[in-house]
Scaffold this motif. Sequence first.
Motif, short mmCIF file in Angstrom:
data_model
loop_
_atom_site.label_atom_id
_atom_site.label_comp_id
_atom_site.label_asym_id
_atom_site.label_seq_id
_atom_site.Cartn_x
_atom_site.Cartn_y
_atom_site.Cartn_z
N SER A 41 68.32 17.59 105.93
CA SER A 41 68.10 16.14 106.02
C SER A 41 67.49 15.75 107.37
N ASP A 42 67.68 16.60 108.39
CA ASP A 42 67.11 16.33 109.71
C ASP A 42 65.60 16.53 109.73
N LEU A 43 65.03 17.06 108.64
CA LEU A 43 63.59 17.24 108.56
C LEU A 43 62.89 15.97 108.09
N SER A 44 63.65 14.93 107.83
CA SER A 44 63.08 13.66 107.37
C SER A 44 62.03 13.16 108.37
N GLY A 45 60.83 12.90 107.86
CA GLY A 45 59.75 12.39 108.69
C GLY A 45 59.08 13.41 109.58
N LYS A 46 59.54 14.68 109.54
CA LYS A 46 58.98 15.72 110.39
C LYS A 46 57.78 16.40 109.71
N ARG A 47 56.83 16.87 110.53
CA ARG A 47 55.69 17.64 110.05
C ARG A 47 56.03 19.12 110.20
N ALA B 135 59.56 14.38 104.21
CA ALA B 135 59.07 15.39 105.15
C ALA B 135 57.59 15.63 104.86
N ASP B 136 56.82 15.86 105.90
CA ASP B 136 55.37 16.06 105.77
C ASP B 136 55.09 17.55 105.87
N ILE B 137 54.95 18.21 104.71
CA ILE B 137 54.72 19.65 104.68
C ILE B 137 53.21 19.90 104.76
N LEU C 214 56.94 22.20 113.90
CA LEU C 214 57.90 22.98 113.12
C LEU C 214 57.15 23.91 112.18
N VAL C 215 57.79 25.03 111.81
CA VAL C 215 57.14 25.98 110.92
C VAL C 215 58.20 26.70 110.09
#
Length: 265
Positions: free
Chosen positions: A136-142, A163-165, A185-186
């Motif tokens: 859930s901490d990946l919310s809004g993350k690229r 999340a932006d994958i 992030l990766v």
Amino acid sequence: MKQLVKLIAATAISFAAMNQVASADALEKIKSAGVIRIAIDLSVPPWSFKDENLNPTGSEVEAAKLLASDLGVKMEIVSTNGANRIPFLLSNRADAIMSALSITDERKKLIEFSLPYAGATTYVAAPKSMNIKAFSDLSGKRIAVTRGTTNDADLTAAAPRDADIIRFEDEATTMTAVVSNQVDLVAQVPTLVDLINKKNPAKDLEPKLPLRTALMGVGMRKEDTELKQWVDAWVKKNVANGKLQEAFKKFQGTDLPKEVIAASQ
């Protein structure tokens, strides 16, 4: 990801009739030709890459050389990437895949796998300073990932919808995007995360969220039953004698996962 699976499935159907003829006795044809064509992505260090002299190397290349040598033939590398490994096999451009190919239920619908000969745990990695403790901490993350890999499938399934994958076509491009600060992030194995940190120490990445411990097998066409029998026996032999463990540790810097050894018996 569903579209990719459909595309690969369509490829399988398109080439099924051709493969049944062309690969009726793949093992014998390989021996007669004196060469085995192995699909390998050479952009995935330390698994498979080109050294400073542009010679193919890495744990996968070492294992593929061993397989060809034990079979008594030459090895021909068919250069590939994460997305086209299976289509190359199904279209008869390669006889086998040895390219960090994780064994999954979806892929088993299309191709056969040998017993596992390698493996790795994959993670979502992020800067140490970033507070990532749950998906859930990946919310809004690229988040960068290589298209068509199990990392892609696992991340897509686990990440929140916002999340932006960011998908790239091969591992080299994925790593370049992170090293050059295009993405922070990766989704990757620890060995490649370490390589990113070496290229750009300021990234200071660390594994945060485990995705899966993947078992990797040699990919073959479903009709190539004799080749599969030979490769399975080869895996058993070379896990038992330690040669596959030696090749893995030489490049990965760690022991072959115990799950691989257990599954290869």
